[in-house]
Write an enzyme that holds these catalytic residues in place. Structure first.
Site, PDB file in Angstrom:
ATOM      1  N   ASN A 162      39.941  46.668  36.904  1.00  0.00           N
ATOM      2  CA  ASN A 162      39.395  47.721  37.778  1.00  0.00           C
ATOM      3  C   ASN A 162      39.763  47.573  39.252  1.00  0.00           C
ATOM      4  O   ASN A 162      39.693  48.528  40.009  1.00  0.00           O
ATOM      5  CB  ASN A 162      37.883  47.852  37.586  1.00  0.00           C
ATOM      6  CG  ASN A 162      37.126  46.621  38.001  1.00  0.00           C
ATOM      7  OD1 ASN A 162      37.691  45.531  38.059  1.00  0.00           O
ATOM      8  ND2 ASN A 162      35.850  46.762  38.289  1.00  0.00           N
ATOM      9  N   LYS A 185      47.244  35.378  36.486  1.00  0.00           N
ATOM     10  CA  LYS A 185      47.290  36.075  35.187  1.00  0.00           C
ATOM     11  C   LYS A 185      46.603  37.418  35.449  1.00  0.00           C
ATOM     12  O   LYS A 185      45.375  37.502  35.518  1.00  0.00           O
ATOM     13  CB  LYS A 185      46.573  35.236  34.128  1.00  0.00           C
ATOM     14  CG  LYS A 185      45.899  36.004  32.989  1.00  0.00           C
ATOM     15  CD  LYS A 185      46.857  36.729  32.073  1.00  0.00           C
ATOM     16  CE  LYS A 185      46.078  37.570  31.047  1.00  0.00           C
ATOM     17  NZ  LYS A 185      46.081  39.012  31.371  1.00  0.00           N
ATOM     18  N   ASP A 223      43.432  31.647  26.098  1.00  0.00           N
ATOM     19  CA  ASP A 223      42.838  30.345  25.770  1.00  0.00           C
ATOM     20  C   ASP A 223      43.781  29.209  26.158  1.00  0.00           C
ATOM     21  O   ASP A 223      43.346  28.150  26.616  1.00  0.00           O
ATOM     22  CB  ASP A 223      42.519  30.251  24.269  1.00  0.00           C
ATOM     23  CG  ASP A 223      41.324  31.096  23.894  1.00  0.00           C
ATOM     24  OD1 ASP A 223      40.851  31.866  24.752  1.00  0.00           O
ATOM     25  OD2 ASP A 223      40.869  30.999  22.733  1.00  0.00           O
ATOM     26  N   GLU A 258      32.998  35.806  38.358  1.00  0.00           N
ATOM     27  CA  GLU A 258      32.265  37.023  38.691  1.00  0.00           C
ATOM     28  C   GLU A 258      32.338  37.916  37.461  1.00  0.00           C
ATOM     29  O   GLU A 258      33.413  38.326  37.050  1.00  0.00           O
ATOM     30  CB  GLU A 258      32.879  37.707  39.910  1.00  0.00           C
ATOM     31  CG  GLU A 258      32.822  36.865  41.186  1.00  0.00           C
ATOM     32  CD  GLU A 258      31.420  36.550  41.679  1.00  0.00           C
ATOM     33  OE1 GLU A 258      30.458  37.252  41.296  1.00  0.00           O
ATOM     34  OE2 GLU A 258      31.278  35.574  42.441  1.00  0.00           O
ATOM     35  N   CYS A 292      31.824  46.562  38.748  1.00  0.00           N
ATOM     36  CA  CYS A 292      30.755  45.626  38.391  1.00  0.00           C
ATOM     37  C   CYS A 292      29.486  45.955  39.153  1.00  0.00           C
ATOM     38  O   CYS A 292      28.383  45.788  38.650  1.00  0.00           O
ATOM     39  CB  CYS A 292      31.194  44.196  38.674  1.00  0.00           C
ATOM     40  SG  CYS A 292      31.651  43.943  40.385  1.00  0.00           S
ATOM     41  N   THR A 293      29.640  46.461  40.390  1.00  0.00           N
ATOM     42  CA  THR A 293      28.484  46.743  41.231  1.00  0.00           C
ATOM     43  C   THR A 293      28.017  48.196  41.117  1.00  0.00           C
ATOM     44  O   THR A 293      27.272  48.663  41.975  1.00  0.00           O
ATOM     45  CB  THR A 293      28.819  46.458  42.707  1.00  0.00           C
ATOM     46  OG1 THR A 293      30.073  47.086  42.989  1.00  0.00           O
ATOM     47  CG2 THR A 293      28.903  44.987  43.012  1.00  0.00           C
TER      48      THR A 293
HETATM   49  P1  NAP Z   1      37.965  41.422  30.583  1.00  0.00           P
HETATM   50  O1  NAP Z   1      38.309  42.152  29.363  1.00  0.00           O
HETATM   51  O2  NAP Z   1      36.996  40.312  30.496  1.00  0.00           O
HETATM   52  O3  NAP Z   1      39.356  40.925  31.213  1.00  0.00           O
HETATM   53  C1  NAP Z   1      39.408  40.250  32.438  1.00  0.00           C
HETATM   54  C2  NAP Z   1      40.662  39.416  32.490  1.00  0.00           C
HETATM   55  O4  NAP Z   1      40.554  38.347  31.547  1.00  0.00           O
HETATM   56  C3  NAP Z   1      41.931  40.164  32.122  1.00  0.00           C
HETATM   57  O5  NAP Z   1      42.991  39.676  32.900  1.00  0.00           O
HETATM   58  C4  NAP Z   1      42.124  39.777  30.667  1.00  0.00           C
HETATM   59  O6  NAP Z   1      43.453  39.893  30.224  1.00  0.00           O
HETATM   60  C5  NAP Z   1      41.708  38.329  30.718  1.00  0.00           C
HETATM   61  N1  NAP Z   1      41.345  37.713  29.452  1.00  0.00           N
HETATM   62  C6  NAP Z   1      40.949  38.290  28.302  1.00  0.00           C
HETATM   63  N2  NAP Z   1      40.693  37.345  27.365  1.00  0.00           N
HETATM   64  C7  NAP Z   1      40.931  36.149  27.936  1.00  0.00           C
HETATM   65  C8  NAP Z   1      40.846  34.798  27.488  1.00  0.00           C
HETATM   66  N3  NAP Z   1      40.474  34.460  26.270  1.00  0.00           N
HETATM   67  N4  NAP Z   1      41.161  33.819  28.363  1.00  0.00           N
HETATM   68  C9  NAP Z   1      41.551  34.107  29.605  1.00  0.00           C
HETATM   69  N5  NAP Z   1      41.656  35.372  30.088  1.00  0.00           N
HETATM   70  C10 NAP Z   1      41.342  36.378  29.257  1.00  0.00           C
HETATM   71  O7  NAP Z   1      37.371  42.415  31.692  1.00  0.00           O
HETATM   72  P2  NAP Z   1      37.930  43.818  32.169  1.00  0.00           P
HETATM   73  O8  NAP Z   1      37.726  44.808  31.076  1.00  0.00           O
HETATM   74  O9  NAP Z   1      39.293  43.670  32.751  1.00  0.00           O
HETATM   75  O10 NAP Z   1      36.949  44.143  33.385  1.00  0.00           O
HETATM   76  C11 NAP Z   1      35.694  44.741  33.173  1.00  0.00           C
HETATM   77  C12 NAP Z   1      34.580  43.737  33.242  1.00  0.00           C
HETATM   78  O11 NAP Z   1      34.739  42.931  34.393  1.00  0.00           O
HETATM   79  C13 NAP Z   1      33.216  44.359  33.386  1.00  0.00           C
HETATM   80  O12 NAP Z   1      32.279  43.661  32.598  1.00  0.00           O
HETATM   81  C14 NAP Z   1      32.884  44.179  34.851  1.00  0.00           C
HETATM   82  O13 NAP Z   1      31.524  44.187  35.149  1.00  0.00           O
HETATM   83  C15 NAP Z   1      33.529  42.884  35.127  1.00  0.00           C
HETATM   84  N6  NAP Z   1      33.839  42.764  36.555  1.00  0.00           N
HETATM   85  C16 NAP Z   1      33.052  41.968  37.308  1.00  0.00           C
HETATM   86  C17 NAP Z   1      33.274  41.851  38.662  1.00  0.00           C
HETATM   87  C18 NAP Z   1      32.407  40.993  39.530  1.00  0.00           C
HETATM   88  O14 NAP Z   1      32.831  40.711  40.644  1.00  0.00           O
HETATM   89  N7  NAP Z   1      31.233  40.582  39.093  1.00  0.00           N
HETATM   90  C19 NAP Z   1      34.323  42.534  39.246  1.00  0.00           C
HETATM   91  C20 NAP Z   1      35.124  43.345  38.444  1.00  0.00           C
HETATM   92  C21 NAP Z   1      34.873  43.452  37.086  1.00  0.00           C
HETATM   93  P3  NAP Z   1      43.912  41.222  29.428  1.00  0.00           P
HETATM   94  O15 NAP Z   1      43.792  42.337  30.394  1.00  0.00           O
HETATM   95  O16 NAP Z   1      45.297  40.893  29.051  1.00  0.00           O
HETATM   96  O17 NAP Z   1      42.990  41.364  28.274  1.00  0.00           O
HETATM   97  O1  G3H Z   2      34.028  45.683  40.090  1.00  0.00           O
HETATM   98  C1  G3H Z   2      33.616  44.797  40.795  1.00  0.00           C
HETATM   99  C2  G3H Z   2      33.965  44.669  42.204  1.00  0.00           C
HETATM  100  O2  G3H Z   2      33.859  43.340  42.647  1.00  0.00           O
HETATM  101  C3  G3H Z   2      33.073  45.576  42.995  1.00  0.00           C
HETATM  102  O3  G3H Z   2      33.556  45.750  44.265  1.00  0.00           O
HETATM  103  O4  G3H Z   2      31.516  46.843  45.201  1.00  0.00           O
HETATM  104  O5  G3H Z   2      33.688  46.896  46.411  1.00  0.00           O
HETATM  105  O6  G3H Z   2      33.353  48.226  44.319  1.00  0.00           O
HETATM  106  P1  G3H Z   2      33.000  46.990  45.090  1.00  0.00           P
END
Ligand code: NAP
Ligand code: G3H
Length: 483
Positions: A162, A185, A223, A258, A292-293
């Site tokens: 995102n 990555k 992994d 995060e 996420c926020t």
């Molecule tokens: P995701 O599916 O968990 O993927 C995140 C990253 O991890 C991608 O680069 C993904 O690669 C990689 N990945 C997947 N499986 C892995 C493994 N086994 N080992 C190491 N890396 C692996 O998350 P997303 O769909 O991209 O993002 C959405 C989620 O992120 C939401 O839950 C959101 O709330 C959270 N998020 C949190 C924050 C925060 O700051 N708290 C900010 C942004 C997003 P691939 O793309 O190749 O699968």
């Molecule tokens: O998606 C998660 C991001 O860390 C949120 O950043 O509050 O600037 O949209 P943002």
């Protein structure tokens, strides 16, 4: 400036200062979530190539750690300038690749340039300390501990789809200024934008091997990366499920995580309801709720719930839905699976009696903004993170019920309180189990030098420029013993 990073639509990886093709020729096609149009191919690197990259990163880090911080900072400043100069091109690719509206894509890139500059400056002002022995009982003034910060080694940066540029750079820049080498990555959807960012650092004069990239599906190569014997720190942003899995399998490797959120907006009877509604709608629906926020639930005190719902609905109706090219704010979700999941949560809420105010319309992966009132705690929508444009309003009797429901979530990223009464605001803020509480504003990460952290299932450790630099460096003490 990006001519070297791809050939015939296939994006390469940055390895030891050069863009290289994978030996195994295995590729992954990236198509736009908007219309399925081909954006490019990325390579799925093999374990052997991953090993070579780690070795190279480990070697390159040694001289980078010895490079004066003012020289590291100059390279970061140059990278920020290059990023800004190429902002339109990168934003265009990002918009195609992850279906983010044009304005938000551009602002992500510009924000990232500012982030890199601030990081460069902050890194130069990081100071150590000296501690005298005589403050501890029984000791004289015969020892001084000289405490400095040193890098950790090789940082593995894993970013989500995102914010492919910003949440890659927010790991890379603090790691680099602290003297680490970095292996990025990137997310599979978002990889092409992130590879452009890597080239920006490369073109800025980063020594060979200090930043390398590894593309490939996380489910296949992830992994292996996180358990690699040469990884010294994992900086991960993504879903709670993947974060938890990484934390389980990686052994004794420090990490910053995060993860997901279920940020609540608590609205009290004395709030400025017009302002609260505007904030809630912008918080819940921007980038189609894929933040996420994002505001992921509203806890509205009964006496104002009708009025608030009406105001929220009025604002939702103004949202433009459709193609990011046309300036729409609610755009197709990242893939069909994501849209199907959101629909599941909507169906569950309808089945259990929630009142649908707007939406519940799906065209492939385009979900129209959906608003529910009278959501109850037996519904999945009250607890699960949709990562899509759907907002539940949960009615509560009073402040304490709002706090109780807010804290029953497995997540603890941020929360918002809308009220004019600062006593109530601070009472609630003190009780909420989250990393950050916003008073009279939507949840948000920025400004980027503020600490940003999740508790419970929302993460481990603090991001934010200085906090990230601190996380990716460690204290080292040298004790001078005076005779
Ligand atoms: P995701 O599916 O968990 O993927 C995140 C990253 O991890 C991608 O680069 C993904 O690669 C990689 N990945 C997947 N499986 C892995 C493994 N086994 N080992 C190491 N890396 C692996 O998350 P997303 O769909 O991209 O993002 C959405 C989620 O992120 C939401 O839950 C959101 O709330 C959270 N998020 C949190 C924050 C925060 O700051 N708290 C900010 C942004 C997003 P691939 O793309 O190749 O699968
Ligand atoms: O998606 C998660 C991001 O860390 C949120 O950043 O509050 O600037 O949209 P943002």
């Amino acid at each position: 400036m990006f001519e070297n990073i791809s050939k015939n639509g296939i994006y390469k990886n940055l390895f030891n200062g050069k863009w290289i093709e994978a030996k195994n020729k295995s590729t992954i096609e990236i198509s736009s979530p908007v219309d399925g149009k081909f954006v490019g191919k990325i390579q799925a690197l093999s374990k052997e190539e991953v090993d070579e990259i780690f070795e190279n990163s480990k070697e390159a880090q040694k001289s980078w750690a010895e490079t004066p911080v003012n020289e590291r900072a100059k390279i970061l400043h140059k990278a920020a300038d290059l990023l800004e100069e190429n902002a339109d091109e990168i934003a265009k690719i990002m918009s195609e690749e992850i279906s983010k509206d044009k304005e938000s894509s551009l602002s992500e890139v510009v924000r990232t340039a500012d982030f890199i500059r601030f990081t460069a400056d902050e890194g130069m002002h990081l100071e150590g300390e000296t501690i005298g022995s005589d403050s501890f009982p029984g000791f004289k003034k015969n020892k001084v501990s000289l405490v400095t910060r040193v890098p950790l080694g090789v940082v593995l940066a894993i970013s989500p789809f995102n914010y492919p540029v910003n949440l890659s750079a927010s790991k890379i820049a603090p790691a680099l200024i602290a003297g680490n080498s970095v292996i990025l990555k990137p997310p599979t959807n978002g990889a092409i934008s992130a590879l452009h960012l890597a080239e920006v650092f490369n073109a800025a004069g980063l020594p060979s091997g200090v930043l390398n990239t590894i593309t490939g599906r996380g489910s296949e190569i992830g992994d292996y990366l996180v358990t690699h014997k040469l990884v010294n720190f994992i900086n991960f942003t993504g879903s709670t499920a993947v974060g938890r899995h990484i934390a389980k399998i990686s052994e004794m490797v420090p990490m910053l995580m995060e993860l997901g959120g279920k940020d609540a907006a608590i609205v009290l009877p004395d709030a400025n309801l017009e302002e609260a509604a505007k904030n809630i709608v912008s918080g819940a629906y921007s980038y189609s709720g894929q933040r996420c926020t994002a505001v992921k639930r509203v806890l509205a005190v009964n006496s104002i719930a009708d009025k608030l719902t009406e105001l929220i609905a009025d604002n939702v109706k103004k949202l433009k839905v459709g193609n990011p090219e046309d300036g729409a704010k609610v755009t197709p979700l990242i893939n069909d699976k994501a849209a199907d999941f959101v629909q599941e949560l909507i169906d569950d809420a309808i089945e259990k009696g929630a009142k649908l105010i707007l939406g519940n319309k799906k065209e492939k992966n385009l979900m129209y903004p959906t608003l529910f009132d009278n959501v109850t705690t037996d519904m999945r929508l009250a607890w699960e993170e949709p990562f899509g444009p759907v907002l539940p309003i949960i009615r509560v009797n009073n402040i304490d019920e709002a706090i109780k429901i807010a804290n029953e979530s497995e997540y603890g990223l941020q929360a918002s309180i809308f009220t004019r009464n600062m006593d109530d605001a601070f009472y609630i803020a003190g009780k909420l189990e989250v990393g950050t509480v916003q008073i009279n504003n939507k949840p948000e990460r920025g400004p980027d030098h503020f600490p940003f952290q999740g508790v419970k299932s929302s993460g481990i450790g603090s991001q934010g420029i200085r906090y990230s630099i601190e996380a990716m460096s460690r204290r080292k003490a040298i004790v001078l013993n005076i005779k």
